[in-house]
Write a protein that holds these residues in place. Structure first.
Motif, PDB file in Angstrom:
ATOM      1  N   ASP A   1       0.716  -0.799   0.178  1.00 28.32           N
ATOM      2  CA  ASP A   1      -0.099   0.549   0.232  1.00 28.32           C
ATOM      3  C   ASP A   1       0.736   1.270   0.483  1.00 28.32           C
ATOM      4  N   ARG A   2       1.693   1.364   1.091  1.00 24.02           N
ATOM      5  CA  ARG A   2       2.170   2.065   0.952  1.00 24.02           C
ATOM      6  C   ARG A   2       3.623   2.614  -0.233  1.00 24.02           C
ATOM      7  N   LEU A   3       3.831   1.426  -1.101  1.00 25.53           N
ATOM      8  CA  LEU A   3       4.464   1.829  -1.763  1.00 25.53           C
ATOM      9  C   LEU A   3       4.194   2.018  -3.250  1.00 25.53           C
ATOM     10  N   ALA A   4       2.396   1.566  -3.271  1.00 31.40           N
ATOM     11  CA  ALA A   4       1.765   1.874  -4.266  1.00 31.40           C
ATOM     12  C   ALA A   4       1.969   3.329  -4.541  1.00 31.40           C
ATOM     13  N   ASP A   5       1.002   3.937  -3.782  1.00 30.16           N
ATOM     14  CA  ASP A   5       0.995   5.459  -3.100  1.00 30.16           C
ATOM     15  C   ASP A   5       2.384   6.164  -3.061  1.00 30.16           C
ATOM     16  N   GLU A   6       3.415   5.333  -2.688  1.00 34.00           N
ATOM     17  CA  GLU A   6       4.533   6.772  -3.590  1.00 34.00           C
ATOM     18  C   GLU A   6       4.236   6.231  -5.371  1.00 34.00           C
ATOM     19  N   VAL A   7       4.342   5.417  -5.522  1.00 35.47           N
ATOM     20  CA  VAL A   7       5.089   5.268  -6.982  1.00 35.47           C
ATOM     21  C   VAL A   7       3.825   6.303  -7.837  1.00 35.47           C
ATOM     22  N   THR A   8       2.296   6.102  -7.556  1.00 29.67           N
ATOM     23  CA  THR A   8       1.309   6.892  -7.759  1.00 29.67           C
ATOM     24  C   THR A   8       1.823   8.323  -7.910  1.00 29.67           C
ATOM     25  N   ALA A   9       1.842   8.519  -6.521  1.00 24.28           N
ATOM     26  CA  ALA A   9       2.291  10.190  -6.334  1.00 24.28           C
ATOM     27  C   ALA A   9       3.716  10.498  -7.446  1.00 24.28           C
ATOM     28  N   ALA A  10       4.370   9.635  -7.407  1.00 26.98           N
ATOM     29  CA  ALA A  10       5.410   9.426  -8.442  1.00 26.98           C
ATOM     30  C   ALA A  10       5.351   9.940  -9.952  1.00 26.98           C
ATOM     31  N   LEU A  11       4.359   9.246 -10.312  1.00 23.08           N
ATOM     32  CA  LEU A  11       4.009   9.114 -11.406  1.00 23.08           C
ATOM     33  C   LEU A  11       2.713  10.141 -11.792  1.00 23.08           C
ATOM     34  N   GLY A  12       2.544  11.309 -10.654  1.00 26.26           N
ATOM     35  CA  GLY A  12       2.087  12.238 -11.389  1.00 26.26           C
ATOM     36  C   GLY A  12       1.027  12.296 -10.942  1.00 26.26           C
ATOM     37  N   ALA A  13       0.003  11.476 -10.320  1.00 26.14           N
ATOM     38  CA  ALA A  13      -1.273  10.903 -10.299  1.00 26.14           C
ATOM     39  C   ALA A  13      -1.647  11.579  -9.193  1.00 26.14           C
TER      40      ALA A  13
ATOM     41  N   PRO B   1       1.862  14.377  -2.860  1.00 25.66           N
ATOM     42  CA  PRO B   1       2.738  14.386  -2.072  1.00 25.66           C
ATOM     43  C   PRO B   1       2.868  12.935  -1.881  1.00 25.66           C
ATOM     44  N   ALA B   2       3.831  12.528  -1.820  1.00 30.44           N
ATOM     45  CA  ALA B   2       4.485  10.884  -1.381  1.00 30.44           C
ATOM     46  C   ALA B   2       3.719  10.750   0.482  1.00 30.44           C
ATOM     47  N   GLN B   3       3.633   9.927   0.638  1.00 28.25           N
ATOM     48  CA  GLN B   3       3.395   9.467   1.849  1.00 28.25           C
ATOM     49  C   GLN B   3       4.265   8.680   2.107  1.00 28.25           C
ATOM     50  N   GLY B   4       4.151   8.341   3.739  1.00 27.39           N
ATOM     51  CA  GLY B   4       4.697   7.299   4.604  1.00 27.39           C
ATOM     52  C   GLY B   4       6.196   7.430   4.708  1.00 27.39           C
ATOM     53  N   ASP B   5       6.908   6.142   4.420  1.00 25.27           N
ATOM     54  CA  ASP B   5       7.979   6.114   3.816  1.00 25.27           C
ATOM     55  C   ASP B   5       9.372   7.563   3.345  1.00 25.27           C
ATOM     56  N   ALA B   6       8.603   6.812   2.418  1.00 23.16           N
ATOM     57  CA  ALA B   6       8.850   7.737   1.221  1.00 23.16           C
ATOM     58  C   ALA B   6       9.571   8.674   0.967  1.00 23.16           C
TER      59      ALA B   6
ATOM     60  N   SER C   1      12.385   2.138  -7.983  1.00 22.04           N
ATOM     61  CA  SER C   1      13.834   2.015  -7.558  1.00 22.04           C
ATOM     62  C   SER C   1      13.887   3.023  -9.540  1.00 22.04           C
ATOM     63  N   ALA C   2      13.682   3.109 -10.448  1.00 22.94           N
ATOM     64  CA  ALA C   2      13.706   3.711 -11.498  1.00 22.94           C
ATOM     65  C   ALA C   2      13.125   5.039 -11.306  1.00 22.94           C
ATOM     66  N   LEU C   3      12.228   5.148 -11.259  1.00 18.35           N
ATOM     67  CA  LEU C   3      11.945   7.088 -11.417  1.00 18.35           C
ATOM     68  C   LEU C   3      12.557   7.584  -9.695  1.00 18.35           C
ATOM     69  N   ARG C   4      12.789   7.298  -8.803  1.00 17.02           N
ATOM     70  CA  ARG C   4      13.796   7.939  -7.917  1.00 17.02           C
ATOM     71  C   ARG C   4      15.663   7.822  -8.926  1.00 17.02           C
ATOM     72  N   ALA C   5      15.504   6.195  -9.721  1.00 18.83           N
ATOM     73  CA  ALA C   5      17.254   6.830 -10.397  1.00 18.83           C
ATOM     74  C   ALA C   5      16.481   8.079 -12.112  1.00 18.83           C
TER      75      ALA C   5
ATOM     76  N   ARG D   1      14.579   3.801 -19.187  1.00 16.05           N
ATOM     77  CA  ARG D   1      14.347   2.249 -20.428  1.00 16.05           C
ATOM     78  C   ARG D   1      14.136   1.754 -18.600  1.00 16.05           C
ATOM     79  N   ARG D   2      14.590   1.683 -17.067  1.00 14.35           N
ATOM     80  CA  ARG D   2      14.302   0.828 -15.948  1.00 14.35           C
ATOM     81  C   ARG D   2      12.635   1.022 -16.151  1.00 14.35           C
ATOM     82  N   ARG D   3      11.942   2.507 -15.941  1.00 13.57           N
ATOM     83  CA  ARG D   3      10.932   2.402 -15.624  1.00 13.57           C
ATOM     84  C   ARG D   3       9.604   2.044 -16.619  1.00 13.57           C
ATOM     85  N   ARG D   4      10.467   1.655 -17.744  1.00  8.76           N
ATOM     86  CA  ARG D   4       9.145   1.183 -18.703  1.00  8.76           C
ATOM     87  C   ARG D   4       9.825  -0.542 -18.750  1.00  8.76           C
ATOM     88  N   VAL D   5      10.875  -0.875 -18.802  1.00  9.54           N
ATOM     89  CA  VAL D   5      10.661  -2.400 -18.488  1.00  9.54           C
ATOM     90  C   VAL D   5       9.450  -2.385 -17.084  1.00  9.54           C
TER      91      VAL D   5
END
Length: 477
Positions: A172-184, A187-192, A220-224, A228-232
């Motif tokens: 749940d926390r990681l999905a929220d973080e990634v969704t936020a990073a994708l602009g959807a 701000p990211a919540q929790g540990d991120a 990891s791809a979004l942080r970096a 290419r890694r994001r697409r994979v």
């Protein structure tokens, strides 16, 4: 007949007393009795692990060692350095072992947790968990939850709800973080937000889908900022969620993943159809082909059975071949088309027995940037064809033109029958080239319409190391 209590984990170490724990009521070996239950006794000792792992064979699986075939009882031992560890105790001899996590440390488990494990083992392999058991296990150490479900899934047929005790709060926390990073979202919540990446580890492997590994790779791809890694990662995430036994994922987690898939699909037009398929299945609106809805008692499907999906996008392009092959050829043809978001797939059967599958996609500013950034200027669409003499699984290599990407295959109708064609999986890029099916590549090369298409394929395969099985498919083609 008494229950058989065996290790949950692959590693164990012997345990021995190292002192008394004031006020502790953990049974002392030799005082544990009664149908696998741990009974309170006089204050017991502290314990410490000693000796080699698995009696000296770390490569062995403790769950299958002859030593634990019979006579052991489940328990929890207070450790000399604090806390309790999940344990097995042999009352007849006084021997005890502590179970170890994947790092070789004692697996934490207080007496109440150990008793829940013992209760489940007494009805092993349990198909369901009692509500009180689920509530207690949800608060247990993630490694214990993983180990219990891993063994239960391997040896029994647990209901999908059993897997809800896994540490889904991490997903749940990681999905929220990634969704936020994708602009959807916001701000990211929790540990991120605190700068601590959420680690999912191996804990969700018993659920049977490796989508959590793809989710971690995407984070990891979004942080970096690695396109290419994001697409994979997004490709793997969508495909694995579309094939997952979604009933094993709790509803709140499914809702978060649906929002994440929406963000992924809006960011990658080529991947939209697969992201939408995965989201539909997570929402529970898509039944497995031929099986009905999960949990419905259809023929051959019990209420506790797990429904797995396949990458089936819906009704394929379908043509009834009514033509007998003619040596002179002809002009009549039957045609059908399906749309899969960005991709348009057309199936054409001619009266001379030739079969064409053509794929196109828009080529504009947005898709051109996507093609370069994530796919490394290589776009392959897996397709599935029925009724072709050349075989069913192939790839279409799309070439950019002024306003479109397009590619096609030429095959031969096997017989007078119904012919179908459709997208068979998410689109692939250059990074996926080493993992293509060599036989499907060989069939694809034989189905190229133009000599220039064959040359493009060969140049592409030449980018692989010499001797690679996918590259070898071009030899002699």
């Amino acid at each position: 007949m008494s229950a058989v209590h065996r290790p949950l984990t692959t590693w164990v170490r012997d345990a021995r007393p190292s002192g008394t724990a004031p006020g502790d009521t953990t049974p002392i070996p030799g005082q544990v009795r009664g149908n696998g239950a741990t009974l309170p006794s006089a204050p017991g000792p502290f314990w410490a692990a000693h000796g080699p792992v698995n009696d000296g064979d770390e490569r062995a699986d403790a769950r299958s060692l002859d030593r634990f075939r019979t006579g052991w009882e489940r328990g929890s031992l207070p450790l000399a350095d604090g806390g309790h560890a999940l344990a097995l105790i042999e009352p007849a001899t006084g021997d005890a072992v502590v179970e170890l996590d994947d790092l070789g440390a004692p697996l934490p488990a207080d007496p109440a947790t150990a008793e829940v494990v013992a209760a489940i083992e007494r009805r092993w392999p349990a198909e369901r968990l009692e509500p009180a058991e689920q509530a207690l296990l949800t608060a247990a150490h993630p490694g214990l939850r993983y180990s219990l479900l891993d063994r239960l899934a391997a040896e029994g047929r647990p209901a999908p709800e059993c897997f809800h005790v896994l540490p889904w709060e991490r997903v749940d926390r990681l999905a929220d973080e990634v969704t936020a990073a994708l602009g959807a979202s916001g701000p990211a919540q929790g540990d991120a937000a605190a700068g601590r990446p959420v680690r999912l580890r191996h804990y969700f492997a018993p659920a049977g889908s490796r989508f959590t590994a793809a989710l971690e790779q995407l984070a990891s791809a979004l942080r970096a900022a690695d396109p290419r890694r994001r697409r994979v990662a997004t490709t793997a995430l969508c495909a694995r969620l579309a094939e997952a036994a979604t009933g094993r994922i709790p509803q709140p987690t499914r809702e978060r993943l649906i929002r994440l898939l929406d963000a992924v699909g809006r960011g990658d037009a080529f991947l939209y159809a697969t992201a939408a398929l995965a989201a539909e299945r997570l929402a529970g609106a898509f039944a497995a082909p031929g099986l009905g809805n999960a949990g419905v008692g259809t023929a051959g499907v019990g209420i506790a059975d797990v429904v797995w999906h396949r990458l089936d996008y819906g009704r394929p392009a379908t043509v009834r071949n009514r033509f007998a092959p003619l040596a002179s050829g002809g002009t009549d043809a039957a045609e059908d088309e399906v749309l899969r978001a960005a991709f348009s797939l057309t199936l054409i059967v001619q009266e001379d027995g030739r079969l064409y599958v053509a794929v196109s996609a828009p080529f504009d500013t947005a898709t051109a940037a996507l093609l370069v950034g994530g796919y490394d200027e290589v776009l392959l669409l897996p397709v599935h064809v029925t009724g072709a003499a050349e075989g069913s699984e192939l790839y279409v290599l799309l070439t950019p033109f002024s306003d479109s990407l397009s590619g096609d295959l030429k095959m031969t109708v096997a017989a007078e029958s119904e012919i179908t064609a459709d997208q068979a999986g998410p689109p692939l890029g250059l990074a996926d080239l080493p993992f293509l099916d060599p036989e499907a590549v060989r069939r694809t090369l034989a189905c190229q319409v133009r000599a220039s298409d064959r040359r493009r394929w060969r140049r592409l395969l030449d980018r692989l190391p010499a001797g690679h099985p996918v590259r070898r498919t071009s030899e002699g083609a």
